[in-house]
Design a protein around this motif. Structure first.
Motif, short mmCIF file in Angstrom:
data_model
loop_
_atom_site.label_atom_id
_atom_site.label_comp_id
_atom_site.label_asym_id
_atom_site.label_seq_id
_atom_site.Cartn_x
_atom_site.Cartn_y
_atom_site.Cartn_z
N ASN A 41 -60.95 -71.65 90.57
CA ASN A 41 -62.36 -71.98 90.81
C ASN A 41 -62.74 -71.73 92.28
OD1 ASN A 41 -62.70 -72.70 88.13
ND2 ASN A 41 -62.33 -74.87 88.51
N THR A 42 -61.84 -72.06 93.19
CA THR A 42 -62.10 -71.83 94.62
C THR A 42 -62.24 -70.35 94.91
OG1 THR A 42 -60.87 -73.83 95.20
CG2 THR A 42 -61.20 -72.22 96.96
N PHE A 43 -61.36 -69.54 94.33
CA PHE A 43 -61.44 -68.10 94.55
C PHE A 43 -62.72 -67.54 93.95
CE2 PHE A 43 -60.47 -63.65 93.39
CZ PHE A 43 -60.28 -63.16 94.67
N LYS A 48 -68.36 -65.47 94.86
CA LYS A 48 -69.80 -65.66 94.68
C LYS A 48 -70.52 -65.80 96.03
CE LYS A 48 -69.52 -67.90 90.21
NZ LYS A 48 -69.53 -69.18 89.50
N ASN A 49 -69.83 -66.36 97.03
CA ASN A 49 -70.44 -66.59 98.34
C ASN A 49 -70.44 -65.34 99.22
OD1 ASN A 49 -70.99 -69.24 97.69
ND2 ASN A 49 -69.14 -70.02 98.64
N VAL A 54 -69.51 -60.79 94.74
CA VAL A 54 -68.57 -59.88 94.10
C VAL A 54 -68.24 -60.42 92.71
CG1 VAL A 54 -66.28 -58.83 94.25
CG2 VAL A 54 -67.59 -59.26 96.34
N ALA A 55 -68.42 -59.57 91.70
CA ALA A 55 -68.03 -59.95 90.34
C ALA A 55 -66.52 -59.90 90.24
CB ALA A 55 -68.66 -59.00 89.33
N LEU A 56 -65.95 -60.77 89.43
CA LEU A 56 -64.50 -60.81 89.28
C LEU A 56 -63.97 -59.46 88.81
CD1 LEU A 56 -62.17 -62.72 89.68
CD2 LEU A 56 -62.36 -63.36 87.29
N SER A 57 -64.73 -58.77 87.98
CA SER A 57 -64.30 -57.46 87.47
C SER A 57 -64.25 -56.42 88.59
CB SER A 57 -65.23 -57.00 86.35
OG SER A 57 -66.55 -56.90 86.84
N HIS A 63 -60.31 -57.99 98.66
CA HIS A 63 -60.98 -59.29 98.55
C HIS A 63 -59.95 -60.42 98.62
CE1 HIS A 63 -63.94 -56.57 96.49
NE2 HIS A 63 -64.71 -57.18 97.37
N VAL A 64 -58.80 -60.20 98.00
CA VAL A 64 -57.75 -61.21 98.02
C VAL A 64 -57.24 -61.40 99.45
CG1 VAL A 64 -55.46 -61.83 97.16
CG2 VAL A 64 -57.10 -60.72 95.63
N LEU A 65 -57.01 -60.29 100.16
CA LEU A 65 -56.54 -60.38 101.55
C LEU A 65 -57.57 -61.10 102.42
CD1 LEU A 65 -54.97 -56.84 101.98
CD2 LEU A 65 -53.75 -59.02 101.86
N ASP A 66 -58.85 -60.78 102.23
CA ASP A 66 -59.90 -61.47 102.99
C ASP A 66 -59.90 -62.96 102.68
OD1 ASP A 66 -60.69 -59.10 104.15
OD2 ASP A 66 -62.36 -58.77 102.76
N PHE A 67 -59.67 -63.32 101.41
CA PHE A 67 -59.61 -64.72 101.00
C PHE A 67 -58.46 -65.44 101.70
CE2 PHE A 67 -58.07 -67.88 97.75
CZ PHE A 67 -59.12 -68.77 97.87
N LEU A 68 -57.30 -64.79 101.76
CA LEU A 68 -56.14 -65.41 102.42
C LEU A 68 -56.41 -65.62 103.90
CD1 LEU A 68 -53.20 -63.48 100.70
CD2 LEU A 68 -54.06 -65.78 100.19
#
Length: 179
Positions: A41-43, A48-49, A54-57, A63-68
């Protein structure tokens, strides 16, 4: 009298609702499953922010690296910078201004949970952005950087081979002769 009727009807209604078959409650989630759901849910909220959202698809390893990297701001692990006098010391004697980061182990576990959640939500393992090689490289770099900053090197464990060495054969034959 009207109070008695209201009381009786209230009691009757609560009794009658007790006669209906209740839906069985799902078993409570394990700690791992709860954390996995929270992480997913956090990811999703992070995506969404983004501007634009960005749609999950459309999500990829970048995007994952930016999230980390985004999560680092909430970290609690002191990671000494190269210029810090405490760089390489496992237990520094005084505080310093080096940044707090997410610990490597926390990021590694997070990626494992998100990787599983992605596939549980219909994603294929071939397109799983959490299993991308760039993520593994990033995690390895974080681990090495944090180990150097603490002065504790991570050494890759060598796989044990099940080969018998020549002097082991000699020992075992001597033991058989003594027996």
């Amino acid at each position: 009298m009207s109070g008695d009727i209201a009381k009786a009807s209230a009691e009757g209604s609560s009794r009658s609702s007790g006669n209906h078959h209740q839906q069985p409650q799902p078993a409570p989630l394990s700690r791992y499953e709860s954390q996995k759901r929270r992480d997913w849910n956090t990811f999703g909220q992070y995506l969404k922010n983004q501007r634009p959202p960005v749609a999950l698809s459309q999500c990829n390893c970048n995007h994952v690296l930016d999230f980390l990297r985004y999560l680092d701001q909430f970290g609690k692990t002191k990671v000494h910078l190269h210029g810090c006098v405490f760089f390489g010391q496992p237990d520094p004697p005084a505080p310093c201004t080096c940044p707090l980061r997410q610990a490597w182990g926390s990021l590694d576990a997070l990626i494992g949970r998100l990787r599983a959640a992605y596939e549980e939500h219909g994603g294929s393992s071939e397109t799983n952005p959490f299993g991308n090689g760039a993520i593994r490289v990033y995690l390895r770099e974080v681990r090495e950087c944090q180990a150097k900053a603490r002065g504790i090197p991570y050494k890759k464990k060598k796989k044990k081979k099940n080969q018998i060495k020549p002097n082991d054969e000699a020992k075992s034959s001597k033991q058989q002769q003594v027996s």
